[in-house]
Enzyme design. Structure first.
Site, PDB file in Angstrom:
ATOM      1  CD  GLU A  95      10.263  -5.371   6.607  1.00  0.00           C
ATOM      2  OE1 GLU A  95       9.857  -4.341   6.015  1.00  0.00           O
ATOM      3  OE2 GLU A  95      10.258  -5.484   7.855  1.00  0.00           O
ATOM      4  CD  GLU A 105      -0.826  -4.135  11.762  1.00  0.00           C
ATOM      5  OE1 GLU A 105       0.402  -4.334  11.777  1.00  0.00           O
ATOM      6  OE2 GLU A 105      -1.477  -4.096  10.700  1.00  0.00           O
ATOM      7  CE  LYS A 149      -3.585   2.219   2.707  1.00  0.00           C
ATOM      8  NZ  LYS A 149      -4.297   2.217   3.987  1.00  0.00           N
ATOM      9  CG  HIS A 174      -0.076 -34.961  18.532  1.00  0.00           C
ATOM     10  ND1 HIS A 174      -0.051 -36.153  19.215  1.00  0.00           N
ATOM     11  CD2 HIS A 174      -1.176 -35.017  17.738  1.00  0.00           C
ATOM     12  CE1 HIS A 174      -1.071 -36.912  18.830  1.00  0.00           C
ATOM     13  NE2 HIS A 174      -1.768 -36.230  17.937  1.00  0.00           N
ATOM     14  N   GLY A 222      -4.441  -1.902   5.487  1.00  0.00           N
ATOM     15  CA  GLY A 222      -3.658  -3.036   4.989  1.00  0.00           C
ATOM     16  C   GLY A 222      -4.228  -4.385   5.399  1.00  0.00           C
ATOM     17  NE  ARG A 223      -5.496  -3.716  11.638  1.00  0.00           N
ATOM     18  CZ  ARG A 223      -4.857  -2.541  11.648  1.00  0.00           C
ATOM     19  NH1 ARG A 223      -3.744  -2.384  10.953  1.00  0.00           N
ATOM     20  NH2 ARG A 223      -5.324  -1.515  12.333  1.00  0.00           N
ATOM     21  CE  LYS A 228       6.469  -0.523   9.658  1.00  0.00           C
ATOM     22  NZ  LYS A 228       5.410  -0.001   8.815  1.00  0.00           N
TER      23      LYS A 228
HETATM   24  O1  F6P Z   1       4.028  -2.571   9.612  1.00  0.00           O
HETATM   25  C1  F6P Z   1       2.684  -2.826   9.610  1.00  0.00           C
HETATM   26  C2  F6P Z   1       2.068  -2.588   8.264  1.00  0.00           C
HETATM   27  O2  F6P Z   1       1.910  -1.233   8.039  1.00  0.00           O
HETATM   28  C3  F6P Z   1       0.752  -3.321   8.156  1.00  0.00           C
HETATM   29  O3  F6P Z   1      -0.311  -2.625   8.700  1.00  0.00           O
HETATM   30  C4  F6P Z   1       0.661  -3.544   6.696  1.00  0.00           C
HETATM   31  O4  F6P Z   1      -0.291  -4.517   6.381  1.00  0.00           O
HETATM   32  C5  F6P Z   1       2.082  -3.941   6.374  1.00  0.00           C
HETATM   33  O5  F6P Z   1       2.869  -3.126   7.203  1.00  0.00           O
HETATM   34  C6  F6P Z   1       2.496  -3.796   4.937  1.00  0.00           C
HETATM   35  O6  F6P Z   1       2.401  -2.484   4.509  1.00  0.00           O
HETATM   36  P1  F6P Z   1       2.467  -2.105   2.975  1.00  0.00           P
HETATM   37  O7  F6P Z   1       1.316  -2.740   2.286  1.00  0.00           O
HETATM   38  O8  F6P Z   1       2.399  -0.606   2.942  1.00  0.00           O
HETATM   39  O9  F6P Z   1       3.786  -2.612   2.426  1.00  0.00           O
END
Ligand code: F6P
Length: 514
Positions: free
Chosen positions: A205, A345, A199, A376, A259-260, A485
């Site tokens: 990452e 979150e 987003k 288990h 995002g979630r 972060k």
């Molecule tokens: O670090 C948390 C977060 O902002 C989440 O809320 C989100 O789903 C994820 O990182 C990924 O964010 P993006 O879609 O901006 O890469």
């Protein structure tokens, strides 16, 4: 806005819990059991092995009324800025709605439709073999590059519904380069379409992973390979363009979807690319039904509101603070991961919407794994440990093919666990005694169709929303992820120069130098 402790119903609920009979006693009441079992054409939701009673639910319903839940739900669905700290709506429901919905005076329906048409088109071309990579070979694989909400929803859905898969999909999420190498080895890059889903298009990452794959193509085939092998999904198309992705391959996300909560948007592109657009549309249809039910159905028929009652009871009245989600099907193996982000979150907050401290526990700690695997490993503690928690058992009965003894045994295990937790076993030897009176919910589906999965995931979204209303918190921001972060960037700089003077950094420097 009020929180649950400011309602008149709260003290009644508290005394219900304080005077609650145990589960064995409660379960002797057939009329109660009947009212705590919700059966629809597609599922059975069994709440009998919780301490809920019809009287408790009456008071809980009054509490929701005192908190104006219905009005708050309408605010959510109609695009009011319910994410008050960021001044935004939270319109994931608009993605699966047929209604016109206005944000800042503009109808967002046409733009959503247009994006879905483009997704359908891309998925159709991929499945027809029309998409070709830089060497001319048809694309045969999809890799989703993204993390958090840009990963967990599509991961959960593509695994759960993989019997529909046309195209295999892999997920590159973690920044570990060994993970990248594994994915790279699994699917030949020349035959792979990479979907960069972010987003913000600034998540390190995701961008580090995407850049390394980009470098491979540039080094081997030149810049024109990027337009052929990459698509992007983002609310910042200009950043995707700067990355080299062709504008016609960029799909928008919007600020009005978190995002979630974004698997229903173009962030779910890998669902459409792997399983087909039709499956994606059926998933949305199931969620649309859950939205209607959440708004309209009375409490005793309303899964999201009922499930939130379970969490409220054990989290806020009993103070258990933990929940387990145990799907009894292997294809639902990622559901606990999805729910962890959704719940923790969204609701892992310590201040109310106006910034005052919360008045009681908010998000429980959520964990889980599939049954029978979990039996288990950690079920020992659920049965005899000192920490109690509600367990949410999830399963489905039918699946492709005939009934099979393995599936029957799986189901038998799920029922056996719920029974053992609730009723225990008396034994003279203390080590063999099972105390019982440990709550669980069984949510059992007839089959795992896309509609049913969409319904279930949307119910969990709404359950989470109801809890945020009880606690008077904003479920739609996530400032708690920021500090880590910032500090990660700081440590990365220090590790780069190897100038750290703390013991851990000295240890790392020494080992990196060897
Ligand atoms: O670090 C948390 C977060 O902002 C989440 O809320 C989100 O789903 C994820 O990182 C990924 O964010 P993006 O879609 O901006 O890469």
């Amino acid at each position: 806005m009020k929180n649950y402790k400011q309602t008149a119903a709260f003290s009644r609920l508290q005394s219900f819990w304080n005077q609650s009979p145990d589960l064995q006693t409660l379960n002797r009441d057939a009329a109660r059991n009947q009212r705590l079992t919700l059966e629809t054409a597609n599922f059975l939701l069994d709440l009998t092995k919780t301490h809920l009673t019809p009287a408790f639910l009456d008071a809980y319903g009054q509490m929701l009324d005192e908190l104006d839940l219905d009005a708050q739900i309408e605010d959510l669905f109609s695009g009011r800025k319910v994410n008050n700290t960021e001044g935004r709506p939270a319109l994931h429901t608009a993605l699966r709605s047929d209604d016109d919905i206005f944000v800042d005076g503009q109808n967002i329906r046409p733009q959503i439709r247009e994006v879905f048409d483009r997704m359908q088109n891309l998925a159709g071309r991929l499945h027809q073999g029309e998409l070709r990579g830089i060497t001319g070979k048809p694309m045969r694989y999809v890799v989703n590059i993204g993390i958090g909400g840009s990963y967990l929803g599509p991961l959960t859905v593509t695994e759960a519904l993989k019997e529909h898969a046309h195209i295999p999909v892999a997920f590159l999420s973690n920044v570990d380069d060994e993970h990248l190498q594994d994915v790279f080895r699994r699917f030949p890059p020349e035959e792979t379409l990479y979907a960069v889903v972010s987003k913000s298009f600034s998540t390190p990452e995701t961008l580090m992973n995407a850049r390394q794959i980009q470098n491979y193509f540039i080094e081997n085939y030149g810049h024109e390979a990027i337009a052929k092998h990459f698509v992007a999904v983002t609310a910042h198309p200009e950043r995707a363009v700067a990355f080299g992705i062709a504008p016609e391959n960029i799909f928008p996300m919007w600020d009005f979807v978190g995002g979630r909560y974004s698997l229903w948007s173009a962030a779910g592109i890998s669902i459409a690319l792997s399983l087909g657009y039709e499956v994606f549309a059926r998933l949305l249809a199931g969620a649309r039904q859950a939205d209607a039910d959440f708004r309209q159905l009375p409490l005793e028929q309303n899964p999201a509101r009922l499930l939130a009652a379970v969490t409220f009871l054990y989290n806020n009245l009993a103070g258990y603070g933990t929940e387990a989600y145990i799907p009894y099907r292997q294809r639902l193996q990622y559901l606990p991961l999805f729910l962890q982000q959704l719940i923790m979150e969204s609701n892992g907050k310590s201040v109310q919407r106006d910034g005052r401290p919360v008045v009681g526990p908010t998000s429980p700690v959520v964990f889980g794994d599939t049954g029978t695997n979990a039996q288990h490993s950690f079920f020992q503690a659920l049965h005899q440990g000192t920490q109690k928690l509600p367990v949410f058992f999830l399963g489905y009965v039918r699946s492709a093919g005939d009934a099979h003894e393995n599936r029957r045994f799986l189901l038998a295990n799920m029922l056996a666990q719920a029974e053992s937790l609730a009723f225990g076993r008396l034994h003279d030897e203390p080590h063999k005694h099972f105390p019982g009176n440990r709550p669980s919910v069984i949510w059992l589906w007839d089959a795992l169709m896309p509609e049913n999965l969409g319904y279930m995931l949307a119910v969990f979204e709404h359950k989470t929303f109801v809890e945020s209303v009880l606690w008077n918190i904003n479920a739609f921001d996530q400032f708690g992820v920021e500090l880590g972060k910032i500090n990660a960037r700081k440590f990365d700089e220090r590790l780069k120069t190897r100038s750290g003077d703390r013991p851990v950094e000295r240890f790392i420097s020494k080992n990196l130098d060897n």
